[in-house]
Design a protein around this motif. Structure first.
Motif, PDB file in Angstrom:
ATOM      1  N   THR A  80       0.820  -1.175  -0.010  1.00  0.00           N
ATOM      2  CA  THR A  80       0.038  -0.127  -0.098  1.00  0.00           C
ATOM      3  C   THR A  80       1.013   1.300   0.218  1.00  0.00           C
ATOM      4  O   THR A  80       1.950   1.235   0.309  1.00  0.00           O
ATOM      5  N   PRO A  81       0.185   2.364  -0.521  1.00  0.00           N
ATOM      6  CA  PRO A  81       1.253   3.784  -0.395  1.00  0.00           C
ATOM      7  C   PRO A  81       1.684   3.924   0.977  1.00  0.00           C
ATOM      8  O   PRO A  81       2.637   4.545   1.311  1.00  0.00           O
ATOM      9  N   GLU A  82       0.713   3.781   2.033  1.00  0.00           N
ATOM     10  CA  GLU A  82       0.945   3.837   3.582  1.00  0.00           C
ATOM     11  C   GLU A  82       2.097   3.155   3.878  1.00  0.00           C
ATOM     12  O   GLU A  82       3.191   3.765   4.509  1.00  0.00           O
ATOM     13  N   ALA A  83       2.121   1.879   3.302  1.00  0.00           N
ATOM     14  CA  ALA A  83       3.355   1.106   3.888  1.00  0.00           C
ATOM     15  C   ALA A  83       4.401   1.739   3.179  1.00  0.00           C
ATOM     16  O   ALA A  83       5.818   1.661   3.827  1.00  0.00           O
ATOM     17  N   ALA A  84       4.570   1.816   1.886  1.00  0.00           N
ATOM     18  CA  ALA A  84       5.821   2.353   1.263  1.00  0.00           C
ATOM     19  C   ALA A  84       6.266   3.607   1.673  1.00  0.00           C
ATOM     20  O   ALA A  84       7.467   3.944   1.945  1.00  0.00           O
ATOM     21  N   GLY A  85       5.292   4.685   2.337  1.00  0.00           N
ATOM     22  CA  GLY A  85       5.798   5.815   2.872  1.00  0.00           C
ATOM     23  C   GLY A  85       6.597   5.529   4.356  1.00  0.00           C
ATOM     24  O   GLY A  85       7.382   6.186   4.690  1.00  0.00           O
ATOM     25  N   ARG A 187       3.900  10.995  -0.823  1.00  0.00           N
ATOM     26  CA  ARG A 187       4.666  12.045  -0.507  1.00  0.00           C
ATOM     27  C   ARG A 187       5.837  11.501   0.177  1.00  0.00           C
ATOM     28  O   ARG A 187       7.307  11.873  -0.084  1.00  0.00           O
ATOM     29  N   GLY A 188       5.675  10.603   1.121  1.00  0.00           N
ATOM     30  CA  GLY A 188       6.875   9.934   1.839  1.00  0.00           C
ATOM     31  C   GLY A 188       7.616   9.491   0.849  1.00  0.00           C
ATOM     32  O   GLY A 188       8.936   9.423   1.058  1.00  0.00           O
ATOM     33  N   ALA A 189       7.181   8.548  -0.164  1.00  0.00           N
ATOM     34  CA  ALA A 189       7.933   7.901  -1.193  1.00  0.00           C
ATOM     35  C   ALA A 189       8.818   8.856  -2.009  1.00  0.00           C
ATOM     36  O   ALA A 189       9.839   8.686  -2.411  1.00  0.00           O
TER      37      ALA A 189
END
Length: 441
Positions: A80-85, A187-189
């Motif tokens: 997920t994007p959250e995990a990637a961040g 954004r974190g990625a």
């Protein structure tokens, strides 16, 4: 990744948490005791250590069960994007933060030795030059946002110069690190990618041509860091210097200008800038929840079962403010409690961090001695995020200082313009780097 046994995890993200994290910690303490289940992003859970003694036990590796290696946890993250961040902040890297034993000792020695080459009076001079150049931009306006205009610009510019890059490169570094620290999906990625690009260009340039700077010292250190180890060591140093120092500066200023005990100290009060810094480290530590840890085998820890692939975070903010009878002399950091951690992984650069923050704040308050908030402190907005305690803005007003008025002005010192300070920051002079290094004999 869901914890197996408690559904009522506290959320360490969103506006409610950012507004009053202590209320969240208190609720968790009542429900769960010293260790509580939390969600640090949608679908990403962890154990949060909120008791002081429990935090000390983790940080000092009581029982020898604690590890810094997140590999087993990382492979279980959802796609997920959250995990990637989260990977940018918590994913495994071959550096001192995510290593144990001999590897950790080797990485940490490289960091400690190289930071010892920075002479305090040279660092203070560099901070003075940077902060004065920033003050000169807004001093005539009579108002400023001391987060955007001051605190968040200082550590990126300082460490960009200490690493041997031109001052102009600090803007890109500031933006990349701000994105990375939000740990917020795309954004974190994006911040992680931009930060990696900055580090790659930095190291490539220093492999080609050494200088009197931290990057060159890391390259030549007897630890013989391999290319990826060098990259990740510098990633750690830059990231660990930026967000904590920026937040320490702004959190401290916000306390000083909203509390008469500190405010009056700008001229003749009883409490100093150092007192304000220590109180900020205790009550509002810049990194409020971090120190990722994992267990080597299942452990029943302060009433909670923890499994090897589960993330454990230390809440410095909750542990520091827990009602406790532990005497001050047994706490770390001269009253700042766990502001810089404890044990083998305690911050190795706490002295430079305090020097940078104190110098910056003292320069600001010496020139703008009637600073006041434009809104009450309890109405200030804090940036959301599970790891930091960071103001979004710090609006102040003051008597303007014009560039043509008589007397000392903030722009009396010229801003840094080269890739390194005007004088070497280490004891090295014309004789060259190797003769000054503590490992040269």
């Amino acid at each position: 990744m869901t914890l197996r046994y408690l559904p009522d995890a506290g959320r360490l993200y969103g506006a409610e948490y950012a507004r009053d994290p202590q209320a969240i910690y208190e609720t968790l303490r009542r429900r769960h005791g010293a260790v509580a289940p939390v969600e640090i992003a949608p679908g990403i859970e962890a154990h949060l250590v909120i008791g002081y003694q429990a935090a000390v036990d983790v940080l000092t590796n009581a029982g020898g069960v604690w590890s810094k290696n997140p590999s087993a946890w990382q492979v279980r993250l959802p796609d997920t994007p959250e995990a990637a961040g989260m990977i940018g902040m918590l994913g495994h890297r071959p550096n001192a933060l995510f290593s144990d034993g001999a590897d950790h000792a080797r990485y940490r020695k490289a960091i400690s030795d190289c930071f010892q080459l920075i002479q305090p009076h040279k660092l203070r001079q560099l901070v003075t030059e940077v902060t004065d150049s920033l003050i000169s931009r807004f001093a005539a306006e009579g108002e400023a946002d001391l987060v955007a205009d001051f605190a968040r610009l200082i550590p990126a510019r300082i460490f960009n110069l200490l690493f041997g890059r031109p001052d102009a490169d600090s803007a890109g570094l500031t933006e990349a690190l701000a994105d990375l620290m939000e740990a917020d999906g795309e954004r974190g990625a994006r911040g992680s990618e931009a930060f990696g690009r900055y580090i790659g260009e930095l190291i490539q340039g220093k492999y080609a041509e050494r200088g009197d700077d931290l990057t060159s010292w890391f390259i030549d250190h007897p630890a013989a860091l391999q290319p990826e180890e060098l990259v990740q060591t510098i990633v750690l140093v830059v990231a660990a210097s930026y967000e904590p120092t920026a937040n320490l500066i702004s959190n401290t200023i916000s306390r000083m200008v909203s509390d008469d005990r500190y405010y009056s100290s700008l001229t003749n009060g009883a409490l100093s800038t150092y007192d304000a810094l220590m109180e900020a480290l205790r009550a509002e530590p810049a990194m409020s929840n971090y120190g990722p840890y994992f267990v080597r085998q299942p452990v029943h820890f302060h009433g909670t079962w923890i499994q090897p692939a589960e993330l454990v975070l230390v809440s410095y903010a909750a542990a520091n403010t827990e009602p406790t009878d532990v005497p001050d002399e047994l706490r770390s950091d001269s009253g700042a409690y766990l502001g810089f951690g404890a044990g083998a992984h305690r911050c190795p650069a706490s002295d430079p961090a305090v020097l940078i923050a104190m110098t910056a704040i003292e320069r600001l308050t010496s020139h703008l001695c009637d600073l006041e908030l434009t809104v009450p402190r309890d109405e200030l907005v804090w940036r959301p995020g599970p790891f930091h305690r960071a103001l979004a803005h710090l609006p102040v007003r003051f008597t303007p200082i014009r560039p043509d008025q008589p007397g000392d002005s903030p722009w009396a010192v010229q801003p840094p313009s080269s890739s390194t300070p005007s004088e070497p920051i280490s004891p090295a002079r014309s004789a060259g780097y190797a003769t000054s290094a503590p490992w040269s004999s």
